[in-house]
Structures are given as C-alpha cells and as structure tokens.
Write a protein that holds these residues in place. Structure first.
Motif, short mmCIF file in Angstrom:
data_model
loop_
_atom_site.label_atom_id
_atom_site.label_comp_id
_atom_site.label_asym_id
_atom_site.label_seq_id
_atom_site.Cartn_x
_atom_site.Cartn_y
_atom_site.Cartn_z
N LYS A 252 40.70 -6.84 29.17
CA LYS A 252 40.37 -7.75 28.07
C LYS A 252 40.95 -7.24 26.76
O LYS A 252 41.17 -6.04 26.59
CB LYS A 252 38.85 -7.86 27.93
CG LYS A 252 38.11 -8.29 29.18
CD LYS A 252 38.19 -9.79 29.39
CE LYS A 252 37.29 -10.23 30.55
NZ LYS A 252 37.30 -11.69 30.72
N LYS A 253 41.17 -8.15 25.84
CA LYS A 253 41.57 -7.76 24.49
C LYS A 253 40.32 -7.46 23.69
O LYS A 253 39.46 -8.32 23.51
CB LYS A 253 42.37 -8.87 23.81
CG LYS A 253 42.86 -8.48 22.41
CD LYS A 253 43.73 -9.58 21.80
CE LYS A 253 44.24 -9.17 20.43
NZ LYS A 253 45.11 -10.20 19.81
N TRP A 288 42.89 -3.38 17.57
CA TRP A 288 42.69 -4.05 18.85
C TRP A 288 43.44 -3.31 19.95
O TRP A 288 44.40 -2.58 19.69
CB TRP A 288 43.13 -5.51 18.80
CG TRP A 288 44.61 -5.74 18.64
CD1 TRP A 288 45.29 -5.85 17.46
CD2 TRP A 288 45.57 -5.89 19.68
NE1 TRP A 288 46.62 -6.06 17.71
CE2 TRP A 288 46.83 -6.10 19.07
CE3 TRP A 288 45.50 -5.90 21.08
CZ2 TRP A 288 48.00 -6.29 19.80
CZ3 TRP A 288 46.67 -6.09 21.82
CH2 TRP A 288 47.89 -6.28 21.18
N GLU A 312 35.60 -9.13 19.43
CA GLU A 312 35.99 -9.73 20.72
C GLU A 312 36.07 -8.63 21.76
O GLU A 312 36.30 -7.46 21.44
CB GLU A 312 37.37 -10.42 20.59
CG GLU A 312 37.41 -11.63 19.68
CD GLU A 312 38.79 -12.26 19.66
OE1 GLU A 312 39.58 -12.04 20.63
OE2 GLU A 312 39.12 -12.96 18.69
N PRO A 313 35.85 -9.01 23.05
CA PRO A 313 35.48 -10.34 23.59
C PRO A 313 33.99 -10.58 23.45
O PRO A 313 33.21 -9.65 23.18
CB PRO A 313 35.89 -10.21 25.06
CG PRO A 313 35.69 -8.77 25.37
CD PRO A 313 36.08 -8.03 24.13
N ALA A 314 33.59 -11.80 23.66
CA ALA A 314 32.20 -12.19 23.47
C ALA A 314 31.27 -11.44 24.41
O ALA A 314 30.16 -11.05 24.03
CB ALA A 314 32.05 -13.71 23.69
N ARG A 317 30.66 -8.00 23.03
CA ARG A 317 29.81 -8.12 21.85
C ARG A 317 28.35 -8.32 22.27
O ARG A 317 27.43 -7.73 21.69
CB ARG A 317 30.29 -9.30 21.00
CG ARG A 317 29.53 -9.48 19.69
CD ARG A 317 30.10 -10.65 18.88
NE ARG A 317 29.31 -10.89 17.69
CZ ARG A 317 29.52 -10.31 16.53
NH1 ARG A 317 30.51 -9.45 16.39
NH2 ARG A 317 28.76 -10.58 15.48
#
Length: 332
Positions: A252-253, A288, A312-314, A317
C-alpha cells in the motif's frame, strides 16, 4: 613459536573440546584435523603443533592460563565454566585485529564494511591498558538475548546447504511443534535475529523462525537435499518493516504527516529503505512510501507518538485510531 596458520581456528576448536568433549591427545589431534580439513581441504597439523597449542593454553603469562593440567590422559578443563573468550587477546591475535583495522581503512567509506569495523572496535575493549574504553563506547545491546548462540550454526547450515529439523515452542503454545526446514537467509531486526526459509512440512517458502528461547532444538537431517529458494529476498524485505508478513498482504501507499519538526528525524533514520518527499510547499512535513501493513509498521509509527499522523491508507489510519483508543482506555 606456535604454528600461526589457522591458529584462531584451532584455539576455538580446542576451547570447545576442553569444555564439552572427553578426548585423549590422539583423539583430539584427529578431531582437530578433521575440522580443519572441512574448512581447508587437504590441510592439518602435526603432533608438535598440538603440543605447542596446549602449552599456549596452559601458559599464564603469554597464553590463556587455562585450567588444563599437564600429564593427564583426558584433556579437559578442571573448571567447566572457563573459556578463552574470557581472556585478553594474545599478541598474535592482537596483531590480526590491528592488521584488519588497517585493511578496512581502504574501505572506510563503503557501507558494506561498517558492521565489521564496529566489531573490530569492540574487540579492542579491555585491550588498551592506557584507556578505559568502557567510558567511550556504550552499546545499544540486549543483555538478556540468548538467541545469539543459534546464529553461527544457522549461518553454516545456510552456507553448507543443510536441511534442518526444527523444534519450536511459541510463547502461547502448550506443546512444541517440529518441522523440516530449509534455511535460506538470516535477518536482524530490533536487536534480534531471525532465520527465513522453506518450511517443508507445510510448504511455506517464506517461513521465519526467531532465534530465541522459542527455538528449542536444531538438528541436521542427513542425506536430505536442500531446496533452493525462488524468493527475491531483497524485494521481499524492501516493502516490509520487521519480519512479519501477513498472509495475502498487499503493498500500500502510506502517507505520513509529521508535527513539531519530527519529519527531520524520520528522514535521517527512516524505518523503511525507500521513501519519497513531496515537492509541494505545504507538504514539506509529509513523506510517503510503499509498504505492507503489519504489526511492526504500526509499532514504528506509534514510536513517534503525538508527532505523526497517518493520512493514507484509510485502513492503516483506522488501525492507528483503534490503538490510540485502547491506549486512552488504559489511562482513563
């Protein structure tokens, strides 16, 4: 003067034998020669060299002063807790250390040799009579870490392509489990070592085993063919913090925003090799990187406390939010 060729190998072998084996002189000579031949095919020592080595072990002034009586049939220490590792370096050994340091000066700007240079400095501790190095060097080390004893045998198991039988008992396990293991690489993380390879019992080619008290026993499975790894380990670890890779995890980013100037600390010691900065003026406090989400990533982010925010990502978070809520409940 004792034969200096392979002396460091002989001394370590002899120290091991005097603590753990019961050999006569001739049996000891055969054992030492067998071990030397494994490392240096076709080479060995004569009786006179072994006698000279025994004199060095017994010599209290120019040798190790080992508790190894003369004129005994079975060569063993009278004090089983003694080891030459407890003694200062001999003149011959000090010469090798100094020569190695001089050689490394050629590569002082090469990161590949940083750890070796550090190790050589550690060897000097206690050897300099004019300087108390304990007041110069303070190491970030785990005094309670016992797993280092497994490092050398696993290193040689990988090098010699040996298949192992591993007995392992997790902290929450009631009984130990055993499996066939084909070791491929060793990785250090958070002052602990882990070995990665193929668990051939459940056929997981990226299985990891921590080198600590959970690793109950290691034994070599003779005549078993070691299976080579198809894993690109550099890529495997490049997007992963630590050693835990959840099943079916995706890269993921991750975008982090720092507060109170803490982005500068991250940039000087990032917890992942590849990260990028934003060019926008209003995003200079952000970085990032691409990574999988695992417990170690969360732990590293949490180490910045109130000075970092996951944008990010949700899902990451949300996990940080859940961790924060649980922490609040602990102090409410």
């Amino acid at each position: 003067m004792a034969n200096s060729k392979h002396a460091h190998v002989r001394y370590n072998l002899l120290d091991y034998c005097f603590r753990n084996r019961t050999f006569t002189f001739n049996q000891l000579l055969q054992y030492i020669n067998d071990k030397i031949a494994e490392l240096y095919p076709g080479e060995g020592i004569e009786k006179r060299t072994l006698r000279a080595d025994l004199n060095i072990f017994r010599d209290k002034e120019k040798g190790f002063g080992a508790p190894l009586p003369a004129n005994i049939r079975i060569l063993r220490y009278t004090n089983p807790n003694f080891s030459i590792a407890q003694k200062p370096l001999l003149e011959y050994e000090q010469y090798l250390i100094n020569a190695s340091q001089q050689l490394l000066e050629r590569f002082e700007n090469h990161p590949k040799y940083n750890k070796l240079a550090e190790a050589l400095v550690k060897f000097q501790e206690g050897e300099d009579e004019e300087t108390d190095t304990s007041k110069i060097l303070f190491y970030d080390q785990n005094e309670e870490y016992k797993g280092i004893k497994h490092l050398k045998p696993l290193y040689f198991a990988i090098k010699k392509k040996q298949v192992l039988h591993i007995t392992y008992k997790g902290f929450q396990d009631e009984i130990p489990t055993a499996f066939e293991f084909h070791p491929h690489i060793l990785k250090q993380y958070n002052r602990r070592w882990f070995v990665f390879g193929l668990n051939n019992t459940n056929y997981n080619e990226t299985w990891s085993v921590p080198l600590d008290e959970r690793l109950v026993k290691i034994s070599i499975i003779e005549d078993e063919i070691h299976k080579t790894s198809e894993v690109d380990w550099d890529s495997f670890f490049r997007t992963m913090i630590g050693v835990v890779r959840p099943k079916d995890s995706e890269i993921k980013k991750v975008i982090l925003r720092f507060h109170n100037g803490r982005q500068n600390y991250f940039k000087t010691k990032p917890f992942i090799p590849d990260f990028e900065e934003f060019f926008e003026e209003d995003k200079q406090d952000q970085v990032w990187f691409m990574a999988i989400i695992n417990p170690e990533l969360i732990q590293q982010i949490l180490s910045y406390g109130k000075d970092v925010e996951v944008l990010e990502p949700a899902e990451l978070r949300e996990q940080l939010k859940e961790n924060s809520s649980k922490m609040i409940n602990l102090y409410s």
